[in-house]
Design an enzyme around this catalytic site. Structure first.
Site, PDB file in Angstrom:
ATOM      1  CG  HIS A 219      73.575  -0.456 -25.511  1.00 12.09           C
ATOM      2  ND1 HIS A 219      72.286  -0.548 -25.042  1.00 12.09           N
ATOM      3  CD2 HIS A 219      73.453  -0.175 -26.831  1.00 12.09           C
ATOM      4  CE1 HIS A 219      71.434  -0.333 -26.035  1.00 12.09           C
ATOM      5  NE2 HIS A 219      72.134  -0.098 -27.140  1.00 12.09           N
TER       6      HIS A 219
ATOM      7  CG  HIS B 153      74.320   0.770 -31.782  1.00 12.31           C
ATOM      8  ND1 HIS B 153      73.468  -0.255 -32.134  1.00 12.31           N
ATOM      9  CD2 HIS B 153      73.818   1.298 -30.635  1.00 12.31           C
ATOM     10  CE1 HIS B 153      72.489  -0.338 -31.244  1.00 12.31           C
ATOM     11  NE2 HIS B 153      72.676   0.597 -30.321  1.00 12.31           N
TER      12      HIS B 153
ATOM     13  CG  ASN C 225      71.936  -2.145 -34.650  1.00 12.63           C
ATOM     14  OD1 ASN C 225      73.020  -2.369 -34.104  1.00 12.63           O
ATOM     15  ND2 ASN C 225      71.355  -0.965 -34.607  1.00 12.63           N
TER      16      ASN C 225
ATOM     17  CG  ASP D 112      69.674  -1.652 -28.698  1.00 11.60           C
ATOM     18  OD1 ASP D 112      68.860  -1.489 -27.778  1.00 11.60           O
ATOM     19  OD2 ASP D 112      70.315  -0.720 -29.208  1.00 11.60           O
TER      20      ASP D 112
ATOM     21  CG  HIS E 136      65.010  -1.192 -28.223  1.00 14.47           C
ATOM     22  ND1 HIS E 136      65.859  -0.154 -28.558  1.00 14.47           N
ATOM     23  CD2 HIS E 136      63.760  -0.708 -28.418  1.00 14.47           C
ATOM     24  CE1 HIS E 136      65.142   0.895 -28.936  1.00 14.47           C
ATOM     25  NE2 HIS E 136      63.865   0.578 -28.853  1.00 14.47           N
TER      26      HIS E 136
ATOM     27  CG  HIS F 192      68.051   2.010 -24.171  1.00 15.65           C
ATOM     28  ND1 HIS F 192      66.804   1.436 -24.296  1.00 15.65           N
ATOM     29  CD2 HIS F 192      68.674   1.764 -25.346  1.00 15.65           C
ATOM     30  CE1 HIS F 192      66.679   0.883 -25.482  1.00 15.65           C
ATOM     31  NE2 HIS F 192      67.808   1.059 -26.136  1.00 15.65           N
TER      32      HIS F 192
ATOM     33  CG  ASP G  77      71.810   3.378 -27.191  1.00 17.91           C
ATOM     34  OD1 ASP G  77      72.259   2.690 -28.128  1.00 17.91           O
ATOM     35  OD2 ASP G  77      70.657   3.836 -27.182  1.00 17.91           O
TER      36      ASP G  77
ATOM     37  CG  PHE H  70      65.210   7.518 -33.237  1.00 20.01           C
ATOM     38  CD1 PHE H  70      64.634   8.341 -32.282  1.00 20.01           C
ATOM     39  CD2 PHE H  70      64.412   6.990 -34.240  1.00 20.01           C
ATOM     40  CE1 PHE H  70      63.274   8.627 -32.320  1.00 20.01           C
ATOM     41  CE2 PHE H  70      63.055   7.264 -34.287  1.00 20.01           C
ATOM     42  CZ  PHE H  70      62.483   8.085 -33.327  1.00 20.01           C
ATOM     43  N   GLY H  71      69.459   8.560 -32.152  1.00 23.69           N
ATOM     44  CA  GLY H  71      70.698   8.133 -31.520  1.00 23.69           C
ATOM     45  C   GLY H  71      71.747   9.216 -31.418  1.00 23.69           C
TER      46      GLY H  71
END
Length: 425
Positions: free
Chosen positions: A56, A58, A90, A148, A175, A228, A301, A319-320
């Site tokens: 996971h 990004h 994404n 996700d 997600h 998650h 993540d 977010f993140g």
């Protein structure tokens, strides 16, 4: 050329053993004692592990490369000891056709320092109800499916997606989020929301969609993986589903077991992630779930953002948080060295063989003769401070800056080639 890693403690088949590892080209040739090679690497006092597997991440590439790109993301992975990662779809454009998927797979192979497995989307742009051609995506290289960042809001859409995923033997990694219940929340409903006067996120936003999807997974027989998980109720639902024979697996992110909403010191966007940090009760349930096997694996993540997107408080921030470069060291320090919640063998399993097994990733997560020489060497005695200036990732958005940790990556091999070495830029 042959290389032998000597005098280390090797994680193999669930056990730690004193052994040497002989690398010949791209493969592991032997694991044993008194092995010889043309190049010798002294791993005295260190842990020699299979390269870690993170299902996971990004990488923001293409479309958002000011946050991260394939090169910097894979450099961060290598620095963290990860040699295989699963990249979420994404990006812009979303790889929802065979042509776009093929292009992404080729770019990952061309630019990545580690093995990058590419997710395809569950729905066309992750928010519509249009389901792409899964067979074509799989043929072009998609290893699993995920939206996700977004929950699939329509039960009918998810039901059809699961049927088609089952037909094509593809995992759906969900997600779990009901947007009507999430309701533009920012932090967990409870201590942080009250203290900081921020919009709350109820746990129901996660748990109601998990409950729905588990029933759909039971009906369709699809392999349903939950990204998650963050709440006690989520763990209980998965535990019950597994007992009933539903084909479900799940992951937890390091930050959800390392931190709680009471650890948020102020309106600091480096503590803003989705799902949000939860309560102490949730944290304990997640740890119990890892120990009893309800939660199958740990995944970071890794979600890098530009500094400007994490300034000015939580309300307007993205977010993140990043995770590739901090995961092993923070988890090892807290749960193995200090609190002894896990053994080192248990932690390594959650980061190597278990994710590889859950996702059916061949040639990953194990050290054995004939396997790819994907190896990470960790120094578990050396303490370091987590500093922004040391990051390989473009994103430095982590709440762990300033923490003193053990378990630094010394060297990472991918296919027998050194892709990271401590002390090099």
């Amino acid at each position: 050329m042959t290389t032998v890693i000597k005098n280390g403690t090797v994680y193999q088949n669930g056990h730690l053993i004193k052994a040497d590892v002989l690398i010949d080209g791209q493969k592991i040739k032997a694991i044993g004692t008194d092995l010889e090679g043309e190049e010798i690497i002294d791993a005295s006092g260190m842990i020699v592990s299979p390269g870690l597997v993170d299902v996971h991440v990004h990488y923001r590439d293409p479309g958002q490369t000011y946050k991260e790109d394939i090169k910097t993301g894979s450099q961060a992975a290598a620095r963290g000891g990860f040699t295989t990662v699963g990249a979420m779809p994404n990006v812009t454009p979303v790889p929802n056709t065979a042509e776009l998927m093929d292009k992404m797979v080729r770019e990952n192979q061309k630019k990545g320092l580690v093995h990058i497995l590419q997710y395809g989307p569950v729905t066309n742009d992750e928010t519509t109800d249009i389901i792409p051609d899964y067979a074509a995506l799989k043929k072009a290289g998609a290893f699993a499916l995920s939206n996700d960042g977004h929950g699939v809001q329509s039960a009918q859409t998810m039901y059809l997606a699961m049927q088609k995923a089952k037909e094509n033997n593809l995992i759906i990694a969900a997600h779990a989020q009901d947007d009507s219940l999430f309701n533009k929340g920012i932090v967990n409903e409870g201590i942080a929301a009250e203290k900081l006067d921020l919009p709350p996120v109820t746990e129901l936003a996660e748990t109601t969609q998990i409950a729905r999807d588990l029933l759909l997974a039971q009906k369709t027989g699809v392999h349903y993986h939950i990204c998650h998980v963050s709440t006690k109720t989520s763990v209980e639902l998965v535990r019950l589903a597994k007992a009933r024979g539903i084909k479900v697996t799940c992951e937890v992110a390091p930050h959800h077991i390392l931190l709680t909403d009471s650890d948020i010191p102020e309106d600091n966007a480096y503590f803003k992630m989705n799902p949000p940090l939860r309560s102490k009760e949730d944290q304990v349930a997640l740890l119990v779930g890892l120990l009893d096997g309800t939660i199958d694996l740990i995944a970071t993540d890794h979600a890098p953002h530009a500094k400007a997107e994490k300034q000015g408080g939580m309300r307007g921030a993205a977010f993140g948080i990043t995770g590739s470069e901090t995961a092993f060291s923070t988890l090892y320090t807290r749960f193995v060295k200090e609190e002894k919640v896990f053994t080192l063998e248990q932690l390594l399993s959650l980061l190597t063989d278990k994710p590889a097994t859950v996702f059916g990733i061949e040639n990953a997560g194990l050290l054995a003769p004939g396997e790819n020489a994907d190896i990470a060497i960790f120094d578990i005695e050396h303490q370091r401070e987590i500093k922004e200036d040391d990051f390989k990732s473009k994103g430095v958005n982590t709440p762990f800056t300033g923490h003193k940790v053990y378990g630094e990556t010394v060297m990472t091999f991918v296919d027998g080639k050194v892709v990271y070495q401590r002390g090099t830029k």
